[in-house]
Design a protein around this motif. Structure first.
Motif, mmCIF file in Angstrom:
data_model
loop_
_atom_site.group_PDB
_atom_site.id
_atom_site.type_symbol
_atom_site.label_atom_id
_atom_site.label_comp_id
_atom_site.label_asym_id
_atom_site.label_seq_id
_atom_site.Cartn_x
_atom_site.Cartn_y
_atom_site.Cartn_z
ATOM 1 N N ALA A 100 45.333 75.172 -0.824
ATOM 2 C CA ALA A 100 44.493 75.383 0.357
ATOM 3 C C ALA A 100 44.400 74.113 1.195
ATOM 4 O O ALA A 100 44.432 74.162 2.435
ATOM 5 C CB ALA A 100 43.092 75.832 -0.070
ATOM 6 N N GLU A 103 47.724 73.589 3.014
ATOM 7 C CA GLU A 103 47.881 74.532 4.132
ATOM 8 C C GLU A 103 47.085 74.085 5.347
ATOM 9 O O GLU A 103 47.446 74.400 6.491
ATOM 10 C CB GLU A 103 47.445 75.931 3.683
ATOM 11 C CG GLU A 103 48.433 76.589 2.734
ATOM 12 C CD GLU A 103 47.878 77.872 2.129
ATOM 13 O OE1 GLU A 103 46.710 78.223 2.444
ATOM 14 O OE2 GLU A 103 48.597 78.521 1.333
ATOM 15 N N LYS A 104 46.005 73.340 5.095
ATOM 16 C CA LYS A 104 45.198 72.815 6.203
ATOM 17 C C LYS A 104 45.736 71.480 6.715
ATOM 18 O O LYS A 104 45.137 70.871 7.598
ATOM 19 C CB LYS A 104 43.744 72.663 5.756
ATOM 20 C CG LYS A 104 43.031 73.982 5.515
ATOM 21 C CD LYS A 104 41.540 73.793 5.343
ATOM 22 C CE LYS A 104 41.198 72.983 4.102
ATOM 23 N NZ LYS A 104 39.715 72.873 3.922
ATOM 24 N N GLU A 106 46.101 68.670 4.888
ATOM 25 C CA GLU A 106 45.441 67.522 4.270
ATOM 26 C C GLU A 106 46.298 66.986 3.125
ATOM 27 O O GLU A 106 46.982 67.741 2.417
ATOM 28 C CB GLU A 106 44.060 67.910 3.746
ATOM 29 C CG GLU A 106 43.092 68.341 4.836
ATOM 30 C CD GLU A 106 41.659 68.406 4.344
ATOM 31 O OE1 GLU A 106 41.171 67.388 3.820
ATOM 32 O OE2 GLU A 106 41.043 69.483 4.469
#
Length: 288
Positions: A100, A103-104, A106
Motif C-alpha cells: 500500500a 502504491e502511494k 512512498e
C-alpha cells in the motif's frame, strides 16, 4: 568450503523434518563443544532475563544452538531449492502494509531483526518484492561468492556494499520505491553507534533506522521472521506513526523496545550467540 557447499546441496533434497532431526543432533553437540559461544549466550540471557534461573537459561541456549545449526543446514534449501518450495515453506502475513505504501509512491524501510527464520523468509519475500540489501564482504572468497550469488538468485535485489554509505542506499531505495531490508540490531562497534537500553542494559546501537528514514523520507515497517515447526511465518506490522522524530535517541529506544517485545514471544529464536553487549560505555566493565 566446496565440500560444505556440496553437503548443503545434498541436504536440500531431504524433507525439512529430516534436516531438523540432523540439526537437533548437531546443535546439541555444538552446545557442548562451542564453550565460548555457549558462554556468550548465557551472559546475554543473564543480562536480558535476570529473572530466569540458570537451568532455564541453559535450556533456552541449548534450543538456540539447535535453531542456529538448522539455519545453517537450510542454506542449501534457500540457495538451490525451487522457488515454489520456498513459497510453500513461508506464510507471509501483512504484506499489504508494504504494497500500500509503495502504491502511494512512498519509500519503505523494513526493520528486520536477527531471528533464526530471517534467511528463508527473505528468499521467499524476494519473489514478491524487490529489495535493497547491505552486504558485508566475507573473508573467505569462495564463501563470499556463494553468498553474493545466493542473494541474487531471483535477480530482484539491489546489493549495496557496507562501505558505500547512505547515499547509495537511498538511491537504490528510490528506484521503483524498493524496500530497504535493514538489520540494525547487532553490536557493530563504537563507530556511528549510540548507547540505548536493550532489556535494561546499555547496548551500542546503530541509530540508522531513524536517520535513514529521515533522510529518505521513508516509512518504517517492522517485519518478523518466525520458525513454526518445519515451516516459517513472515509477519509485517503496520507502519510506525510519528517516526522518525527529532530525538534520535528516543527513536532508537523505540526500535529496541519493539524488538524486546517480539523476543519475549519467541525467546529461543533470537541470535543470542552474538556479543550484543561487546562495546561498553567508557568506564564500564566488559561482560564477555
Amino acid at each position: 568450503m566446496k565440500f560444505v557447499f556440496a553437503v548443503l546441496w545434498l541436504l536440500r533434497l531431504l524433507p525439512m523434518r529430516a534436516i531438523g532431526a540432523i540439526a537437533w543432533l548437531l546443535g546439541t553437540l555444538a552446545y557442548w563443544l562451542a564453550r565460548e559461544r555457549r558462554r556468550v549466550g548465557l551472559i546475554n540471557l543473564r543480562l536480558c532475563f535476570p529473572q530466569m534461573t540458570r537451568a532455564e537459561r541453559k535450556r533456552l541456549i541449548r534450543a538456540n544452538f539447535r535453531y542456529m545449526i538448522r539455519l545453517a543446514l537450510e542454506y542449501g534449501v534457500a540457495w538451490w531449492s525451487s522457488p515454489e518450495r520456498l513459497r510453500r515453506l513461508v506464510d507471509i502475513k501483512g504484506l499489504e502494509h508494504v504494497t500500500a505504501l509503495r502504491e502511494k509512491g512512498e519509500d519503505v524501510i523494513l526493520f528486520y531483526p536477527h531471528f533464526v527464520g530471517f534467511e528463508m523468509c527473505c528468499y521467499a519475500l524476494n519473489q514478491y518484492l524487490p529489495l535493497v540489501s547491505v552486504y558485508s564482504q566475507q573473508k573467505n572468497d569462495v564463501l563470499d561468492a556463494q553468498i553474493y550469488q545466493g542473494r541474487q538468485r531471483f535477480n530482484n535485489v539491489y546489493i549495496v556494499s557496507r562501505q558505500e554509505g547512505l547515499r547509495s542506499i537511498i538511491k537504490a531505495m528510490r528506484k521503483d520505491h524498493t524496500p530497504f531490508l535493514y538489520l540494525p540490531d547487532q553490536d557493530f562497534g563504537p563507530r556511528d553507534s549510540i548507547f540505548v537500553p536493550f532489556f535494561g542494559t546499555d547496548a551500542a546501537t546503530i541509530p540508522g533506522l531513524s536517520r535513514i528514514s529521515k533522510l529518505a523520507r521513508a516509512r518504517v515497517v517492522p517485519a518478523i521472521a518466525r520458525r513454526i515447526g518445519d515451516r516459517f511465518e513472515l509477519e509485517f506490522y503496520p507502519p510506525w506513526e510519528d517516526f522518525p522524530t527529532d530525538d534520535t535517541q528516543a527513536d532508537t529506544r523505540r526500535m529496541n523496545a519493539f524488538l524486546e517485545d517480539r523476543i519475549r514471544e519467541i525467546p529461543d529464536q533470537y541470535f543470542w550467540l552474538h556479543k550484543r553487549f561487546k562495546t561498553r560505555p567508557a568506564g564500564q566493565p566488559r561482560f564477555y
